[in-house]
Design a protein around this motif. Structure first.
Motif, short mmCIF file in Angstrom:
data_model
loop_
_atom_site.label_atom_id
_atom_site.label_comp_id
_atom_site.label_asym_id
_atom_site.label_seq_id
_atom_site.Cartn_x
_atom_site.Cartn_y
_atom_site.Cartn_z
N UNK A 1 0.82 -1.22 0.00
CA UNK A 1 0.00 0.00 0.00
C UNK A 1 0.86 1.27 0.00
N UNK A 2 1.81 1.38 0.92
CA UNK A 2 2.60 2.63 1.04
C UNK A 2 4.03 2.46 0.56
N UNK A 3 4.45 1.25 0.28
CA UNK A 3 5.80 1.03 -0.22
C UNK A 3 6.82 0.83 0.89
N UNK A 4 8.00 0.30 0.51
CA UNK A 4 9.04 -0.04 1.49
C UNK A 4 9.68 1.19 2.11
N UNK A 5 9.92 2.23 1.31
CA UNK A 5 10.61 3.42 1.83
C UNK A 5 9.74 4.15 2.85
N UNK A 6 8.45 4.30 2.56
CA UNK A 6 7.57 4.98 3.51
C UNK A 6 7.40 4.11 4.75
N UNK A 7 7.34 2.79 4.57
CA UNK A 7 7.25 1.89 5.71
C UNK A 7 8.46 2.03 6.61
N UNK A 8 9.62 2.11 6.00
CA UNK A 8 10.87 2.26 6.76
C UNK A 8 10.87 3.58 7.53
N UNK A 9 10.49 4.65 6.85
CA UNK A 9 10.45 5.96 7.49
C UNK A 9 9.45 5.97 8.64
N UNK A 10 8.28 5.38 8.41
CA UNK A 10 7.25 5.34 9.44
C UNK A 10 7.72 4.55 10.66
N UNK A 11 8.46 3.47 10.43
CA UNK A 11 8.95 2.65 11.53
C UNK A 11 9.91 3.45 12.41
#
Length: 443
Positions: A212-222
């Motif tokens: 849904x949001x992609x790996x980069x946004x997931x990483x940043x969100x984490x």
């Protein structure tokens, strides 16, 4: 009692207690204190800040000197303590005793934090200490292999830790090949390792949504919503050996712009001011990156150079070796100011394994002290014939030559060549002599 006598007493007591001699900055502080200077006055004619001398160097020095002398010592009373120590000794006890063979470190790893064999390269250390306490800091350390990058990195992380910061060091060469099979897998590995070192529960599945949001946004969100919020202090994230990522352009073109965006987020969001980044690499960045998305053109650049003649002499003195200026010139001519090559030479000279003339004579041969080191590089070159051919061109030329950009980067990262503008030449005579015949024989 003059300062030089006091310094000798302090050095001998210090070595007996810590197995190391006073560092350059500790001597600077001691001399200033002897002259009744304030920390601000000490800093004015040096590359050290008053804050660094007073809050970092001073407390540790007075504590260790107190332990060495067996009484409480401070900036205001250390003179009398050294006088008492000197009066309690016999005349012969004040003579400098060379370190035993066991106290001379073999240079097979980064220089320990309490080692006497770390040579500062002012103003680099102080610049890094000042930078790392700035919100959203980014420090870029670049130098060929075995030039002291990790030794410097350890000191920056230790300085940050003394300020109560959390520190994490990731060596990207420790990542298995399968980790680089996709951006998603790499970023999950990246996040999981930071979480592990912070001793926090792994919550990746709660924040990750590649579809849904992609790996980069997931990483940043984490990082933004979990890691940085769970720790109550700034986080210094040190990425060592990032050259490893250069080999995977499909990952590099996303990973490095992501780091740049995190650095820039510090201008907009307080939570990202808590993140401090240190990026360490051996080569120039030869992967194509948009100039506005690269982390390699922002922050504090630190380009570690070879030791100067004065620093070479200081390193020799740490090994209890006294070199004449012409001897320093001979050493630099053969092996340059390369920290590892110098430490290996001084290790053997201090143990009296070899004389200086014999060491220099045998250095570029299979019977010299650098044989293992040189053979390892030769094996690498044989595995990459295009690099061997490029280095052969360099070592057989009588003047600097131009190489293919990528080959020049790779040979420079190995420490085998140095740059003169767009041209290159051997880093030192050791490589010219050793590889001249061996690469020639390879045809």
């Amino acid at each position: 009692m003059n300062f030089e006598a006091a310094l000798q007493v302090a050095n001998e007591a210090f070595f007996a207690h810590t197995q190391r001699y006073l560092s350059d900055v500790e001597v600077t502080l001691l001399r200033g204190a002897w002259q009744n200077q304030t920390y601000q006055e000490m800093s004015e004619n040096t590359d050290y800040t008053a804050n660094y001398l007073q809050r970092t160097v001073g407390p540790k020095l007075w504590k260790q000197l107190s332990e060495a002398l067996g009484e409480s010592v401070s900036k205001t009373n250390f003179r009398e303590a050294l006088k008492r120590e000197m009066s309690n000794r016999t005349p012969s006890a004040t003579l400098t005793v060379p370190p035993s063979a066991h106290s001379v470190e073999f240079p097979d790893k980064p220089v320990a934090l309490d080692s006497q064999f770390y040579i500062e390269r002012p103003p680099i250390e102080v610049d890094c200490y000042q930078a790392i306490v700035q919100p959203g800091a980014l420090i870029r350390i670049k130098a060929p292999q075995q030039m002291g990058k990790t030794s410097l990195l350890y000191r920056i992380l230790t300085y940050a830790a003394t300020h109560g910061y959390r520190t994490v060091r990731l060596n990207l060469r420790e990542a298995e090949g399968a980790v680089f099979s996709s951006l998603d897998k790499f970023l999950r590995w990246f996040c999981a390792n930071v979480t592990l070192q912070l001793e926090l529960p792994n919550q990746l599945d709660n924040y990750w949504n590649e579809a849904v949001i992609g790996s980069m946004v997931s990483c940043k969100t984490y990082f933004q919503s979990y890691l940085l919020k769970r720790i109550d202090s700034p986080l210094v994230l040190a990425l060592d050996e990032v050259d490893q990522v250069f080999q995977y352009p499909d990952i590099a073109k996303y990973f490095f712009p992501m780091l740049r965006s995190w650095h820039e987020e510090a201008n907009n969001r307080a939570i990202w001011q808590q993140m401090r980044l240190i990026v360490v690499h051996s080569t120039e960045v030869y992967i194509p990156l948009n100039i506005n998305q690269s982390p390699f053109n922002v922050g504090l650049p630190v380009d570690l150079k070879e030791f100067t003649p004065n620093q070479v002499a200081n390193l020799a003195a740490c090994h209890q070796l006294t070199l004449q200026p012409e001897e320093v010139e001979q050493i630099i001519s053969m092996i340059g100011g390369h920290p590892y090559l110098l430490r290996l030479a001084f290790y053997h000279l201090s143990r009296q394994d070899v004389t200086l003339s014999m060491l220099l004579q045998d250095a570029p041969t299979d019977g010299g002290i650098y044989s293992d080191y040189l053979r390892r590089n030769l094996v690498t070159l044989k595995r990459h014939p295009e690099l061997a051919a490029a280095l052969k061109q360099v070592v057989t030329a009588t003047k600097p030559v131009r190489l293919d950009t990528i080959q020049a980067y790779q040979l420079h990262s190995m420490g085998l060549i140095q740059r003169q503008g767009d041209l290159v030449m051997p880093s030192c005579e050791l490589y010219r002599h050793y590889f001249h015949d061996r690469l020639d024989n390879e045809g």
